[in-house]
Design a protein around this motif. Sequence first.
Motif, PDB file in Angstrom:
ATOM      1  N   MET A  45      14.532  24.379  -9.369  1.00 54.99           N
ATOM      2  CA  MET A  45      15.210  23.588  -8.356  1.00 54.99           C
ATOM      3  C   MET A  45      15.226  22.135  -8.806  1.00 54.99           C
ATOM      4  O   MET A  45      14.183  21.553  -9.050  1.00 54.99           O
ATOM      5  N   ALA A  46      16.391  21.571  -8.927  1.00 51.60           N
ATOM      6  CA  ALA A  46      16.501  20.177  -9.385  1.00 51.60           C
ATOM      7  C   ALA A  46      16.084  19.186  -8.306  1.00 51.60           C
ATOM      8  O   ALA A  46      15.471  18.172  -8.593  1.00 51.60           O
ATOM      9  N   GLY A  47      16.441  19.481  -7.048  1.00 53.37           N
ATOM     10  CA  GLY A  47      16.107  18.565  -5.958  1.00 53.37           C
ATOM     11  C   GLY A  47      14.642  18.638  -5.586  1.00 53.37           C
ATOM     12  O   GLY A  47      13.917  19.543  -5.994  1.00 53.37           O
ATOM     13  N   LEU A  48      14.220  17.674  -4.802  1.00 47.88           N
ATOM     14  CA  LEU A  48      12.824  17.631  -4.359  1.00 47.88           C
ATOM     15  C   LEU A  48      12.728  18.119  -2.922  1.00 47.88           C
ATOM     16  O   LEU A  48      13.634  17.931  -2.119  1.00 47.88           O
ATOM     17  N   TRP A  49      11.607  18.745  -2.610  1.00 53.57           N
ATOM     18  CA  TRP A  49      11.324  19.175  -1.246  1.00 53.57           C
ATOM     19  C   TRP A  49      10.944  17.953  -0.422  1.00 53.57           C
ATOM     20  O   TRP A  49      10.479  16.935  -0.971  1.00 53.57           O
ATOM     21  N   PHE A  50      11.106  18.050   0.881  1.00 51.02           N
ATOM     22  CA  PHE A  50      10.731  16.963   1.790  1.00 51.02           C
ATOM     23  C   PHE A  50       9.301  16.509   1.513  1.00 51.02           C
ATOM     24  O   PHE A  50       9.010  15.317   1.467  1.00 51.02           O
ATOM     25  N   ASP A  51       8.405  17.478   1.284  1.00 47.12           N
ATOM     26  CA  ASP A  51       6.978  17.179   1.057  1.00 47.12           C
ATOM     27  C   ASP A  51       6.723  16.416  -0.238  1.00 47.12           C
ATOM     28  O   ASP A  51       5.648  15.837  -0.419  1.00 47.12           O
ATOM     29  N   GLU A  52       7.671  16.447  -1.160  1.00 47.10           N
ATOM     30  CA  GLU A  52       7.504  15.785  -2.453  1.00 47.10           C
ATOM     31  C   GLU A  52       8.043  14.353  -2.454  1.00 47.10           C
ATOM     32  O   GLU A  52       7.909  13.636  -3.443  1.00 47.10           O
ATOM     33  N   LEU A  53       8.633  13.943  -1.352  1.00 48.82           N
ATOM     34  CA  LEU A  53       9.204  12.600  -1.249  1.00 48.82           C
ATOM     35  C   LEU A  53       8.214  11.655  -0.578  1.00 48.82           C
ATOM     36  O   LEU A  53       7.427  12.075   0.275  1.00 48.82           O
ATOM     37  N   SER A  54       8.268  10.380  -0.938  1.00 47.45           N
ATOM     38  CA  SER A  54       7.418   9.377  -0.298  1.00 47.45           C
ATOM     39  C   SER A  54       8.219   8.093  -0.111  1.00 47.45           C
ATOM     40  O   SER A  54       9.095   7.771  -0.923  1.00 47.45           O
ATOM     41  N   VAL A  55       7.913   7.386   0.956  1.00 48.89           N
ATOM     42  CA  VAL A  55       8.592   6.123   1.231  1.00 48.89           C
ATOM     43  C   VAL A  55       8.310   5.157   0.083  1.00 48.89           C
ATOM     44  O   VAL A  55       7.164   5.029  -0.365  1.00 48.89           O
ATOM     45  N   GLY A  56       9.353   4.537  -0.413  1.00 52.51           N
ATOM     46  CA  GLY A  56       9.242   3.620  -1.542  1.00 52.51           C
ATOM     47  C   GLY A  56       9.534   4.275  -2.888  1.00 52.51           C
ATOM     48  O   GLY A  56       9.715   3.572  -3.888  1.00 52.51           O
ATOM     49  N   GLN A  57       9.577   5.587  -2.913  1.00 58.10           N
ATOM     50  CA  GLN A  57       9.883   6.306  -4.159  1.00 58.10           C
ATOM     51  C   GLN A  57      11.290   5.917  -4.618  1.00 58.10           C
ATOM     52  O   GLN A  57      12.232   5.896  -3.826  1.00 58.10           O
ATOM     53  N   THR A  58      11.417   5.602  -5.901  1.00 56.20           N
ATOM     54  CA  THR A  58      12.679   5.117  -6.444  1.00 56.20           C
ATOM     55  C   THR A  58      13.144   6.007  -7.584  1.00 56.20           C
ATOM     56  O   THR A  58      12.338   6.468  -8.389  1.00 56.20           O
ATOM     57  N   PHE A  59      14.439   6.208  -7.636  1.00 49.47           N
ATOM     58  CA  PHE A  59      15.071   7.001  -8.690  1.00 49.47           C
ATOM     59  C   PHE A  59      16.116   6.125  -9.378  1.00 49.47           C
ATOM     60  O   PHE A  59      17.061   5.678  -8.729  1.00 49.47           O
ATOM     61  N   ASP A 104      18.918  14.525  -8.722  1.00 42.92           N
ATOM     62  CA  ASP A 104      17.510  14.105  -8.752  1.00 42.92           C
ATOM     63  C   ASP A 104      16.818  14.185  -7.399  1.00 42.92           C
ATOM     64  O   ASP A 104      15.593  14.083  -7.332  1.00 42.92           O
ATOM     65  N   THR A 105      17.592  14.329  -6.320  1.00 43.22           N
ATOM     66  CA  THR A 105      16.980  14.208  -4.997  1.00 43.22           C
ATOM     67  C   THR A 105      17.164  15.428  -4.099  1.00 43.22           C
ATOM     68  O   THR A 105      16.189  15.920  -3.525  1.00 43.22           O
ATOM     69  N   THR A 106      18.371  15.928  -3.953  1.00 42.94           N
ATOM     70  CA  THR A 106      18.630  16.917  -2.899  1.00 42.94           C
ATOM     71  C   THR A 106      19.259  18.231  -3.366  1.00 42.94           C
ATOM     72  O   THR A 106      19.499  19.113  -2.541  1.00 42.94           O
ATOM     73  N   LEU A 107      19.517  18.377  -4.655  1.00 42.79           N
ATOM     74  CA  LEU A 107      20.190  19.581  -5.140  1.00 42.79           C
ATOM     75  C   LEU A 107      19.342  20.825  -4.879  1.00 42.79           C
ATOM     76  O   LEU A 107      18.246  20.966  -5.409  1.00 42.79           O
ATOM     77  N   GLY A 108      19.836  21.690  -4.012  1.00 42.50           N
ATOM     78  CA  GLY A 108      19.143  22.934  -3.698  1.00 42.50           C
ATOM     79  C   GLY A 108      18.089  22.822  -2.610  1.00 42.50           C
ATOM     80  O   GLY A 108      17.544  23.836  -2.175  1.00 42.50           O
TER      81      GLY A 108
END
Length: 150
Positions: free
Chosen positions: A1-15, A74-78
């Motif tokens: 899975m290319a995208g990240l799960w909600f649990d893998e995201l954090s405020v301030g995370q930058t791509f 990088d963020t939401t695919l899948g």
Amino acid sequence: MAGLWFDELSVGQTFDHPIRRTVTETDNLLFSTMTHNPAQLHLDEEYMKGSDYGQRIVNSCFTLGLMVGISVGDTTLGTAVANLGWDEVRFPKPVFIGDTLNIKTTVIELRESRSRPDAGIVTFLHEAFNQRGETVATCKRSGLQRKKPQ
């Protein structure tokens, strides 16, 4: 899975997305005509020679779509359930045919979904820059994002 799960995201995370894209005349022409936008500022080079810009401006809806589209891999695919909305869309500088855009995305807000225990709501700040480092587009995008399966 290319995208990240909600649990893998954090405020301030930058791509800083590795995909860059040079905007072509075909991009602007097709997008403008497919969306029935006959504005001279997008399609008439001779008309625009007499404008403040001196040349055609790329359709801003194309710029918005490209900016968000580049971020998906990088963020939401899948892992996205749904796009919930775009807010504070801005185009501080025009995009011209031949400009090369690069995109940066920052997670600015996360919250649990009240109606879906398997998902959360993420708000991204997307920023597009031309080859001179000038900001040409920004928007906040909210989406419903899946949590990692148990």
